[in-house]
Design a protein around this motif. Structure first.
Motif, mmCIF file in Angstrom:
data_model
loop_
_atom_site.group_PDB
_atom_site.id
_atom_site.type_symbol
_atom_site.label_atom_id
_atom_site.label_comp_id
_atom_site.label_asym_id
_atom_site.label_seq_id
_atom_site.Cartn_x
_atom_site.Cartn_y
_atom_site.Cartn_z
ATOM 1 N N ASP A 127 -7.449 10.731 -7.531
ATOM 2 C CA ASP A 127 -8.929 10.761 -7.033
ATOM 3 C C ASP A 127 -8.995 9.548 -6.204
ATOM 4 O O ASP A 127 -9.773 9.950 -5.254
ATOM 5 N N ILE A 128 -8.380 8.432 -6.487
ATOM 6 C CA ILE A 128 -8.344 7.387 -5.678
ATOM 7 C C ILE A 128 -6.796 6.738 -5.691
ATOM 8 O O ILE A 128 -6.367 6.726 -6.619
ATOM 9 N N ILE A 129 -6.396 6.887 -4.578
ATOM 10 C CA ILE A 129 -4.948 6.571 -4.441
ATOM 11 C C ILE A 129 -4.772 5.004 -3.779
ATOM 12 O O ILE A 129 -5.315 4.656 -2.735
ATOM 13 N N ILE A 130 -4.142 4.112 -4.732
ATOM 14 C CA ILE A 130 -3.999 2.713 -4.104
ATOM 15 C C ILE A 130 -2.568 2.489 -3.617
ATOM 16 O O ILE A 130 -1.774 3.046 -4.468
ATOM 17 N N ALA A 131 -2.198 1.604 -2.826
ATOM 18 C CA ALA A 131 -0.868 1.404 -2.412
ATOM 19 C C ALA A 131 -0.756 -0.180 -2.259
ATOM 20 O O ALA A 131 -1.743 -0.810 -2.119
ATOM 21 N N GLU A 132 0.363 -0.597 -2.575
ATOM 22 C CA GLU A 132 0.581 -2.314 -2.618
ATOM 23 C C GLU A 132 1.151 -2.393 -0.937
ATOM 24 O O GLU A 132 1.369 -1.416 -0.383
#
Length: 505
Positions: A127-132
């Motif tokens: 639903d929410i995609i986070i990346a480093e």
């Protein structure tokens, strides 16, 4: 080396039994099901065990009504297991579909690298995609692409920053800040009170009520110098009787408060989310989570610039298809999490360029309107500047719409209307008067429900006062809509638009 030997070696190296650890965890006292991949075990590859553990974790989350967090670092499907490793992509994706139907939050975190079948399944379904920062996130890796199709790749290709620009991920967060970000996101889902609203009727005589309120509120000089009072009264009279083309000029003033100004001064803890997950992140239409009086909300709005450089970056506030697809994605996420949606409208119109047409701007606007009409959360809208045609309406299917006093809302710009009707854009003042696009005219026609007063001369003369007036309106409406049952929200929105139109039978 046999596959069994590779497993033994991987277990010795990683001290794990496979490439993932699953369980439950708390982030600042907020519980979640957590799955963490480990690249040290055969490059984090996904075989039957990894697929099974993730699927069981998701099923546990559904049973316990918990959100899911998956932290990925993987080279993709485990080739040594053949087609069974491929099938894990489908198995996990199907489990996530069940999770979404239960309206449970799924946060996907992509570390370096996240590739192949992991990217093409659960990593890109968050639903929410986070990346480093600077993480490689791809389906086919750079080496595969070069060797397969002999194509040179752009700089920074497939890095997290590249994916953010191209609309594929929501956020880039450094690892040291990840815990706080995850806990903020986990705390967003709300439940509405299902208390029946006593009345859906609008109040009558809107225009007279507004004019009386505005004049009473504007007279801040009561016992002071009589000359100053007289000047102020003359100013009030002049601005209340302005013609339409002058109001349009005020609505376009570059120093009017814009969406980001309202976000900064009306809301707290704003987290901007990015991208349509298809092509790009449209910076002319922004959105994200925020808090309003400790209530989580989704804020979406058009965003212009104040100078040439900013306007180029924001495309002069004219969204392309990606903007509408992003905003709809965020609205559906708000519905899933049961939080209100606040919309700020300020656009001359959707971008009419060739590339926008090729990527389906008309379809994007149409789909947005259709889907917004059925969202089961409150949607409150404010026209803060320009309300240009379908570009405005594309995010304007709301339960209640207010306009700032010197904003406008129209089927076409007066310049465009004059050019079409008379082949003479200089007649825009005539077109403006006849289009009925000012807040007072639209209130009279019941196209809007309320006019929000502006300082004398316009919001750019006193931004703080204008922002304060918008906050007062939102405070009243958000509190009121917290008492609406979901079915009534949808029906009210439908009837609002169903009643528009004048005709004879």
């Amino acid at each position: 080396m046999t596959y069994a030997d590779r497993i033994t070696k991987a277990e010795e190296k990683s001290k794990l039994y496979d490439a993932i650890v699953t369980g439950t965890a708390k982030f600042h006292d907020l519980p979640a099901v957590l799955c963490v991949m480990d690249f040290a075990y055969m490059g984090g590859s996904m075989g039957s065990v990894v697929g099974e553990k993730i699927t069981r974790a998701i099923e546990h989350a559904i049973k316990k009504h918990l959100p899911v967090i998956i932290i990925s670092t993987s080279g993709g499907a485990r080739m040594q297991e053949g087609v069974m490793s491929l099938m894990q992509m489908a198995k996990v994706s199907a489990a996530l579909s069940k999770l979404k139907k239960k309206k449970l939050l799924y946060l996907s975190v992509c570390c370096d690298p996240t590739a192949g079948g992991v990217t093409a399944s659960f990593a890109m379904l968050g639903d929410i995609i986070i990346a480093e920062p600077n993480a490689l996130i791809c389906f086919a890796g750079p080496r595969v692409i070069k060797q397969t199709i002999l194509q040179n790749l752009p700089n920074n290709f497939q890095k997290s920053e590249y994916l953010l620009d191209h609309g594929m991920i929501d956020l880039i967060i450094e690892r040291k800040d990840l815990r706080d970000t995850l806990s903020r996101l986990l705390g967003i889902p709300n439940g509405h009170q299902n208390i029946k609203n006593k009345s859906m009727k609008r109040t009558t005589n809107f225009l007279a009520e507004f004019t009386k309120t505005f004049i009473n509120n504007s007279k801040s000089v009561s016992n002071g110098d009589q000359t100053e009072t007289k000047i102020q009264e003359l100013q009030e009279t002049a601005f209340l009787s302005m013609n339409a083309i002058d109001i349009i000029k005020i609505s376009r003033h570059p120093n009017r408060p814009q969406t980001l100004d309202y976000i900064e001064h009306v809301f707290e803890d704003f987290i901007e989310l990015h991208g349509d997950r298809r092509f790009a992140d449209d910076k002319s239409l922004i959105g994200g989570f925020a808090k309003f009086n400790d209530l989580n909300v989704m804020v979406i709005g058009h965003q212009k610039g104040r100078n040439t450089k900013q306007n180029i970056e924001r495309n002069f506030g004219m969204p392309q298809p990606e903007g509408y697809r992003k905003s709809l994605r965020l609205m559906k996420l708000a519905e899933q999490l049961r939080i209100p949606i606040i919309v700020f409208i300020d656009t001359p119109g959707a971008y009419p360029g060739v590339d926008s047409e090729e990527r389906g701007v008309a379809e994007a606007i149409a789909t947005s309107m259709r889907e917004m009409s059925q969202l089961r959360v409150p949607i409150i809208g404010v026209v803060i500047g320009e309300g240009g045609s379908g570009g405005a309406l594309g995010i304007g299917i709301v339960n209640k719409l207010a306009m700032l006093q010197y904003s406008y809302y129209s089927v076409i710009s007066p310049e465009g209307c004059a050019a079409i009707l008379w082949s003479d854009a200089s007649k825009s003042n005539i077109a403006a008067e006849n289009l009925g696009l000012t807040s007072s005219k639209l209130l009279e026609m019941e196209v809007i429900e309320e006019i929000i007063p502006e300082p004398i001369g316009g919001a750019h003369y006193n931004q703080q006062e204008a922002i304060r007036n918008v906050r007062t309106f939102l405070d009243k409406e958000i509190n009121r809509y917290q008492q609406y049952p979901e079915a009534l929200l949808v029906e009210e929105r439908y009837l609002r638009f169903r009643n528009f139109g004048k005709f004879y039978e």
